[in-house]
Design a protein around this motif. Structure first.
Motif, PDB file in Angstrom:
ATOM      1  N   GLY A  36      36.973  62.870   9.573  1.00 54.24           N
ATOM      2  CA  GLY A  36      37.374  61.655  10.252  1.00 54.24           C
ATOM      3  C   GLY A  36      36.227  60.866  10.848  1.00 54.24           C
ATOM      4  O   GLY A  36      36.413  59.727  11.274  1.00 54.24           O
ATOM      5  N   ARG A  37      35.032  61.473  10.911  1.00 54.55           N
ATOM      6  CA  ARG A  37      33.860  60.781  11.472  1.00 54.55           C
ATOM      7  C   ARG A  37      32.662  61.148  10.609  1.00 54.55           C
ATOM      8  O   ARG A  37      32.072  62.222  10.741  1.00 54.55           O
ATOM      9  N   CYS A  38      32.282  60.264   9.715  1.00 54.07           N
ATOM     10  CA  CYS A  38      31.205  60.529   8.767  1.00 54.07           C
ATOM     11  C   CYS A  38      29.861  60.161   9.392  1.00 54.07           C
ATOM     12  O   CYS A  38      29.669  59.032   9.857  1.00 54.07           O
ATOM     13  N   LEU A  39      28.930  61.107   9.399  1.00 53.07           N
ATOM     14  CA  LEU A  39      27.595  60.913   9.941  1.00 53.07           C
ATOM     15  C   LEU A  39      26.566  61.109   8.836  1.00 53.07           C
ATOM     16  O   LEU A  39      26.811  61.825   7.859  1.00 53.07           O
ATOM     17  N   SER A  40      25.431  60.465   9.000  1.00 52.01           N
ATOM     18  CA  SER A  40      24.311  60.629   8.066  1.00 52.01           C
ATOM     19  C   SER A  40      23.211  61.404   8.772  1.00 52.01           C
ATOM     20  O   SER A  40      22.841  61.085   9.903  1.00 52.01           O
ATOM     21  N   HIS A  41      22.677  62.406   8.090  1.00 54.90           N
ATOM     22  CA  HIS A  41      21.659  63.279   8.666  1.00 54.90           C
ATOM     23  C   HIS A  41      20.364  63.160   7.874  1.00 54.90           C
ATOM     24  O   HIS A  41      20.368  62.953   6.659  1.00 54.90           O
ATOM     25  N   PHE A  42      19.264  63.306   8.593  1.00 49.73           N
ATOM     26  CA  PHE A  42      17.963  63.438   7.961  1.00 49.73           C
ATOM     27  C   PHE A  42      17.254  64.640   8.565  1.00 49.73           C
ATOM     28  O   PHE A  42      17.123  64.755   9.787  1.00 49.73           O
ATOM     29  N   ASP A  43      16.820  65.539   7.709  1.00 54.28           N
ATOM     30  CA  ASP A  43      15.998  66.653   8.144  1.00 54.28           C
ATOM     31  C   ASP A  43      15.123  67.081   6.978  1.00 54.28           C
ATOM     32  O   ASP A  43      15.444  66.851   5.822  1.00 54.28           O
ATOM     33  N   SER A  44      14.026  67.680   7.317  1.00 52.51           N
ATOM     34  CA  SER A  44      13.075  68.140   6.310  1.00 52.51           C
ATOM     35  C   SER A  44      12.456  69.435   6.788  1.00 52.51           C
ATOM     36  O   SER A  44      12.241  69.627   7.993  1.00 52.51           O
ATOM     37  N   SER A  45      12.186  70.304   5.844  1.00 50.66           N
ATOM     38  CA  SER A  45      11.645  71.611   6.203  1.00 50.66           C
ATOM     39  C   SER A  45      10.235  71.517   6.781  1.00 50.66           C
ATOM     40  O   SER A  45       9.827  72.380   7.556  1.00 50.66           O
ATOM     41  N   ASP A  46       9.472  70.490   6.381  1.00 52.86           N
ATOM     42  CA  ASP A  46       8.099  70.359   6.862  1.00 52.86           C
ATOM     43  C   ASP A  46       7.963  69.343   7.989  1.00 52.86           C
ATOM     44  O   ASP A  46       6.846  68.942   8.319  1.00 52.86           O
ATOM     45  N   VAL A  47       9.072  68.899   8.569  1.00 51.95           N
ATOM     46  CA  VAL A  47       9.052  67.931   9.665  1.00 51.95           C
ATOM     47  C   VAL A  47       9.906  68.474  10.795  1.00 51.95           C
ATOM     48  O   VAL A  47      11.029  68.928  10.583  1.00 51.95           O
ATOM     49  N   ASN A  49      10.739  68.223  15.370  1.00 50.86           N
ATOM     50  CA  ASN A  49      10.637  67.503  16.648  1.00 50.86           C
ATOM     51  C   ASN A  49      10.608  65.990  16.442  1.00 50.86           C
ATOM     52  O   ASN A  49       9.716  65.280  16.923  1.00 50.86           O
ATOM     53  N   THR A  50      11.608  65.508  15.724  1.00 49.54           N
ATOM     54  CA  THR A  50      11.736  64.061  15.477  1.00 49.54           C
ATOM     55  C   THR A  50      12.419  63.431  16.676  1.00 49.54           C
ATOM     56  O   THR A  50      13.605  63.065  16.624  1.00 49.54           O
ATOM     57  N   THR A  51      11.676  63.270  17.760  1.00 48.66           N
ATOM     58  CA  THR A  51      12.283  62.875  19.032  1.00 48.66           C
ATOM     59  C   THR A  51      11.903  61.484  19.500  1.00 48.66           C
ATOM     60  O   THR A  51      12.584  60.931  20.354  1.00 48.66           O
ATOM     61  N   THR A  52      10.804  60.911  18.997  1.00 48.03           N
ATOM     62  CA  THR A  52      10.373  59.582  19.429  1.00 48.03           C
ATOM     63  C   THR A  52      10.784  58.572  18.374  1.00 48.03           C
ATOM     64  O   THR A  52      10.332  58.644  17.230  1.00 48.03           O
ATOM     65  N   VAL A 453      27.204  65.965  17.302  1.00 47.08           N
ATOM     66  CA  VAL A 453      26.063  65.576  16.474  1.00 47.08           C
ATOM     67  C   VAL A 453      25.041  66.696  16.352  1.00 47.08           C
ATOM     68  O   VAL A 453      24.181  66.654  15.466  1.00 47.08           O
ATOM     69  N   PHE A 454      25.094  67.702  17.235  1.00 46.96           N
ATOM     70  CA  PHE A 454      24.186  68.839  17.156  1.00 46.96           C
ATOM     71  C   PHE A 454      24.992  70.125  17.154  1.00 46.96           C
ATOM     72  O   PHE A 454      25.950  70.265  17.908  1.00 46.96           O
ATOM     73  N   GLU A 455      24.603  71.049  16.305  1.00 46.30           N
ATOM     74  CA  GLU A 455      25.246  72.349  16.319  1.00 46.30           C
ATOM     75  C   GLU A 455      24.820  73.155  17.535  1.00 46.30           C
ATOM     76  O   GLU A 455      25.602  73.914  18.093  1.00 46.30           O
ATOM     77  N   GLN A 456      23.564  72.989  17.946  1.00 43.30           N
ATOM     78  CA  GLN A 456      23.052  73.681  19.117  1.00 43.30           C
ATOM     79  C   GLN A 456      22.451  72.651  20.072  1.00 43.30           C
ATOM     80  O   GLN A 456      21.891  71.642  19.635  1.00 43.30           O
ATOM     81  N   PRO A 457      22.550  72.869  21.377  1.00 43.14           N
ATOM     82  CA  PRO A 457      21.932  71.932  22.340  1.00 43.14           C
ATOM     83  C   PRO A 457      20.436  71.815  22.106  1.00 43.14           C
ATOM     84  O   PRO A 457      19.764  72.787  21.768  1.00 43.14           O
ATOM     85  N   GLN A 458      19.894  70.614  22.293  1.00 43.44           N
ATOM     86  CA  GLN A 458      18.488  70.348  22.073  1.00 43.44           C
ATOM     87  C   GLN A 458      17.815  70.011  23.393  1.00 43.44           C
ATOM     88  O   GLN A 458      18.390  69.341  24.249  1.00 43.44           O
ATOM     89  N   ALA A 459      16.555  70.466  23.539  1.00 41.36           N
ATOM     90  CA  ALA A 459      15.838  70.269  24.795  1.00 41.36           C
ATOM     91  C   ALA A 459      15.359  68.832  24.950  1.00 41.36           C
ATOM     92  O   ALA A 459      15.393  68.277  26.029  1.00 41.36           O
ATOM     93  N   VAL A 460      14.892  68.205  23.885  1.00 39.69           N
ATOM     94  CA  VAL A 460      14.347  66.858  23.943  1.00 39.69           C
ATOM     95  C   VAL A 460      15.086  66.006  22.925  1.00 39.69           C
ATOM     96  O   VAL A 460      15.184  66.368  21.752  1.00 39.69           O
ATOM     97  N   GLU A 478      16.114  69.019  15.438  1.00 38.15           N
ATOM     98  CA  GLU A 478      16.753  69.319  14.159  1.00 38.15           C
ATOM     99  C   GLU A 478      16.591  68.192  13.152  1.00 38.15           C
ATOM    100  O   GLU A 478      16.659  68.422  11.956  1.00 38.15           O
ATOM    101  N   GLY A 479      16.418  66.979  13.587  1.00 38.27           N
ATOM    102  CA  GLY A 479      16.322  65.848  12.685  1.00 38.27           C
ATOM    103  C   GLY A 479      16.870  64.597  13.334  1.00 38.27           C
ATOM    104  O   GLY A 479      16.982  64.506  14.561  1.00 38.27           O
ATOM    105  N   VAL A 480      17.227  63.627  12.496  1.00 37.32           N
ATOM    106  CA  VAL A 480      17.757  62.342  12.948  1.00 37.32           C
ATOM    107  C   VAL A 480      19.183  62.214  12.428  1.00 37.32           C
ATOM    108  O   VAL A 480      19.463  62.495  11.260  1.00 37.32           O
ATOM    109  N   VAL A 481      20.070  61.772  13.301  1.00 35.39           N
ATOM    110  CA  VAL A 481      21.476  61.598  12.963  1.00 35.39           C
ATOM    111  C   VAL A 481      21.839  60.134  13.143  1.00 35.39           C
ATOM    112  O   VAL A 481      21.480  59.521  14.154  1.00 35.39           O
TER     113      VAL A 481
END
Length: 827
Positions: A36-47, A49-52, A453-460, A478-481
């Motif tokens: 009911g709520r479609c989200l787009s995710h970006f993550d990469s194994s070599d990237v 802390n995508t926080t800024t 949006v996160f499976e586990q809580p994130q610090a930053v 984890e990446g960008v959502v």
């Protein structure tokens, strides 16, 4: 003392009641991966802390500061996030070894990008922790490459970026100049608000380290107000003006002027316009929420004065009574300006205590243009930088309180509803990994939905809103959502669209869909303030029931085959967590002795002939009632005749979706309480149409036909279902034969009883023998053969076993003769 203790107890009780009454519950919840709520995710194994995050002006490119890299992501597509290019920026092995020698963990020594800002149309400015030795560099946004300084080396980032990747900081660029709030030493003991990359007649400025202008601050955010030519910094620090035993944390707002160039002799290369005040997020007679977590700026509506600019902040509390809670407060720019224009506290350098004493006001601290003032004036503003009054929230009250969620980040947006009224929508990110979407109204806040949006809580984390694209970008380790800011297509009916109270969404009566309110020409079904379905949805449908002796149309429901004495469990989907669900039966009530309704909405009961039939699950929200599920419980062994029904054409209501056809998705039509509608006459001869049930992704039950374009209707009379066009001749014959047999057996037994009474008067024995004894039944025949009767083993010393019965034969206590027969009884 007793009265004071009683008063304290009353205050605590009132506080607990206020928290319970003010509890906000999201209306709809979407777990991770919910269709009911479609989200787009970006993550990469070599990237990591995508926080800024930094969004381009057109909203098509998202620049991300990550660990050892700067990314360029293509976010122009609605259902995907694609990486265009990656710019590596890693410390050397020598830098990593030096970081480890300083006693830092290896996992904390990479280059974490903490500053990423646009300088102009062609270049960005990036700073990273760089193995606890901050570095900064220019990034060509067109070629996406690093541009070094004329010396060929990256610039030193001290005072621009923190050393520790876990320390919070703030940064903003104005006219190519960088304004930062961070720490300027390795140990993190020298907080500083400074300006860098100064151009023209400006010079780099910072705070005077010897004045104690900042007390162990945690920088949160910064914002530029062009009309004021001021930059406001938001942070929390230790409140030295409070004489408490423990350190008392307070939330602050500080200001500096972009035109400041420092004093000529006093405060050289130092801020002359620095001033700070307390942000007080507190309601009357309550402890304050004193620790700021995040803040965002909402510009005023078009045509409104700049003083109506609002700052929405998230606050938590250091008090144990408010532990685990978050509050949202709104502050008005006009109130902030009034506090900075008022009186200021005076710091006694000998005792290090703040006081408020009446003295001649030489100047207004924080006023722009003081760099040309006299030394006497600059000394006054140097020692008087803390405003005496605090900035109170709008309306002197909290905007909203979440008693069971801790919010970490917030963004805001002003949305115009279908009636032209503006509403403020807040997107709040929780520490547990959920995004709450709330609308602020006069009666209070309403949480429209929550999205995991996160499976586990994130610090930053970081949260960026693209108003032009109508999406949010959430950055984490984890990446960008990517999260769409509206989800109008999720609501399948006019009632659900209105009950959502989402200012983004409205019901379009022309196409019968819930869509963006701005795309509806006229007569949009929407009521954000009241959520009144009866008024917003023009043509109501009516809930199941009998009105004035006539039956309403009613679908057959989902068939549930059970065996007698089997426990039946009927599930009811949850349309809204604010709705109340209950079960009903046609023309009958559910007795608590037979039925068990659980908190999850399910209904449990034992299958008996009395409990077979139809069951209807209803949902009531804001005075509106709708059907969620209908079941038809039948016995497995009972004959199930083929259901045939007369199909009639039902006119569609302009406020409800069209009739669901076979092979297409649809939803259960809601019903409104109201006068009975007139049912149209059938336009075609009845034919046999098998009815099936289908389910959608939301587990709502609805009914469709295998062929044709009309709905199957049934009539209810006196609580029993009568399908038009179907006969029950076979059942009638069987029931008639059974009735005749029962009547014949009853008549025979009556005549036999009369005959027995007449014979008993002439019997030679006083006792009344059983029927088998009178007619020479099986017990007598067994005795004649020399066998034992069923009662012989049960008789000992004149006592009867098993209450005088054996194998259904009634046994008497009459004495027997030596031959085993009853005395005076002919053989």
């Amino acid at each position: 003392m007793e009265h004071q203790g009683l008063l304290s107890i009353i205050v605590v009780i009132l506080w607990v009641m206020a928290v319970c009454l003010a509890r906000l519950t999201p209306r709809v919840s979407f777990p991770m991966g919910s269709p009911g709520r479609c989200l787009s995710h970006f993550d990469s194994s070599d990237v990591g802390n995508t926080t800024t995050l930094l969004l381009s002006d057109d909203g098509d490119t998202l620049f991300v500061g990550a660990r050892n890299a700067v990314l360029s992501l293509d976010v122009s597509q609605e259902d995907a996030i694609v990486m265009r290019s990656k710019l590596d920026w890693s410390p050397s092995d020598k830098d990593l070894d030096e970081c480890s020698m300083k006693g830092k963990k290896k996992m904390d020594c990479p280059n974490f990008i903490r500053v990423l800002q646009f300088l102009n149309s062609t270049h960005m400015y990036a700073c990273g922790t760089f193995a606890f030795s901050p570095r900064c560099a220019y990034v060509n946004s067109e070629t996406f490459s690093l541009v070094t300084s004329p010396s060929g080396k990256p610039e030193e980032g001290r005072g621009r970026c923190p050393y520790d990747p876990y320390q919070r900081n703030s940064a903003i660029t104005v006219d190519g100049e960088l304004y930062t709030g961070t720490v300027a030493d390795y140990m993190g003991n020298r907080p500083v608000i400074s300006r860098h990359l100064s151009e023209g007649g400006h010079v780099d400025l910072k705070l005077d380290d010897t004045l104690g202008w900042l007390e162990d601050p945690t920088f949160i955010s910064s914002n530029f107000v062009p009309s004021e030519e001021k930059i406001y910094f938001f942070f929390s620090e230790v409140g030295r003006e409070y004489d408490f035993i423990d350190k008392f944390t307070v939330s602050r707002i500080a200001q500096v002027c972009t035109s400041d160039v420092g004093g000529q002799r006093t405060l050289q290369r130092r801020w002359t316009t620095f001033a700070k005040a307390q942000l007080l997020c507190q309601s009357d007679n309550e402890l304050p929420y004193n620790v700021i977590q995040d803040i965002v700026t909402l510009p005023p509506p078009e045509g409104a004065p700049v003083d109506d600019t609002l700052f929405f902040g998230i606050f938590s509390s250091q008090w144990s009574v408010n532990s685990g809670q978050s509050a949202v407060c709104a502050f008005r720019l006009g109130d902030i300006k009034a506090v900075f224009a008022g009186n200021y506290k005076v710091l006694n350098r000998d005792t290090l205590r703040w006081s408020m004493r009446v003295q001649e006001k030489v100047a207004n601290p924080g006023e722009c243009g003081l760099h040309n003032a006299s030394d006497n004036t600059l000394r006054f503003v140097k020692e008087n930088f803390l405003a005496d009054d605090s900035v109170h929230p709008v309306g002197q009250s909290l905007t909203m309180v979440s008693p069971d969620q801790r919010y970490s980040h917030v963004v805001s947006q002003r949305v115009q509803a279908a009636n032209g009224k503006d509403f403020t929508v807040l997107f709040l990110l929780t520490e547990s990994g959920y995004l709450h979407k709330a609308v602020l109204m006069e009666k209070g806040a309403h949480i429209i939905e929550e999205i995991q949006v996160f499976e586990q809580p994130q610090a930053v984390k970081n949260l960026v809103l693209s108003k032009s694209k109508g999406v949010l970008f959430v950055g984490s380790s984890e990446g960008v959502v990517r999260v769409p800011s509206s989800n109008c297509s999720y609501y399948w009916s006019c009632a659900e669209c209105v009950l959502s109270r989402d200012p983004f969404c409205g019901w379009d009566p022309s196409v019968k869909v819930c869509t963006h309110a701005t795309s509806i020409q006229d007569n949009a079904g929407q009521d954000v303030e009241g959520g009144n379905v009866q008024e917003a949805c023009v043509s109501p449908r009516f809930r199941f029931g009998l009105h004035k002796g006539k039956a309403d149309s009613f679908p057959l429901g989902e068939l549930v085959s059970v065996s007698l004495n089997e426990v039946v469990r009927l599930q009811c989907p949850e349309a809204s967590s604010l709705a109340h669900r209950h079960w009903e039966r046609p023309n009958s009530r559910l007795s608590p002795d037979l039925y068990l309704q659980l908190e999850d909405g399910s209904l449990h009961f034992l299958a008996t002939p009395a409990t077979l039939g139809h069951y209807l699950c209803l949902s009531t929200e804001n005075g509106f009632q709708q059907n969620l599920a209908i079941y038809q419980v039948k016995q497995k062994s009972s004959p199930t005749p083929q259901a045939t029904a007369m199909t009639t054409t039902r006119p569609q209501s302009p406020a409800l979706p069209p009739t669901t056809q076979a092979g297409s998705g649809g939803w259960l039509t809601p019903h409104l309480t109201g006068p009975k509608q007139t049912k149209p006459e059938p336009t075609a001869p009845a034919r046999e149409t098998p009815v099936t049930t289908r389910r959608t992704s939301r587990n709502f039950t609805f009914w469709v036909e295998q062929s044709g374009e009309t709905e199957t209707e049934a009539e209810w009379w006196g609580g029993e279902k009568l399908l038009l066009g179907q006969t029950y001749l076979k059942e009638l014959v069987v029931v008639s034969v059974l009735l005749v047999c029962c009547f014949s057996i009853l008549l025979t037994m009556t005549l036999y009883s009369v005959r027995q009474r007449c014979r008993s008067r002439t019997a030679p024995q006083a006792n009344s023998p059983g029927r088998d004894s009178e007619r020479g039944g099986p017990p007598e025949r067994e005795a004649l053969r020399g066998g034992q009767s069923p009662c012989s083993n049960g008789m000992r010393n004149g006592q009867m076993a098993h209450n005088g019965q054996a194998n259904g034969v009634v046994c008497n206590v009459t004495p027997r003769g030596s031959n085993g027969h009853l005395p005076n009884t002919p053989i």
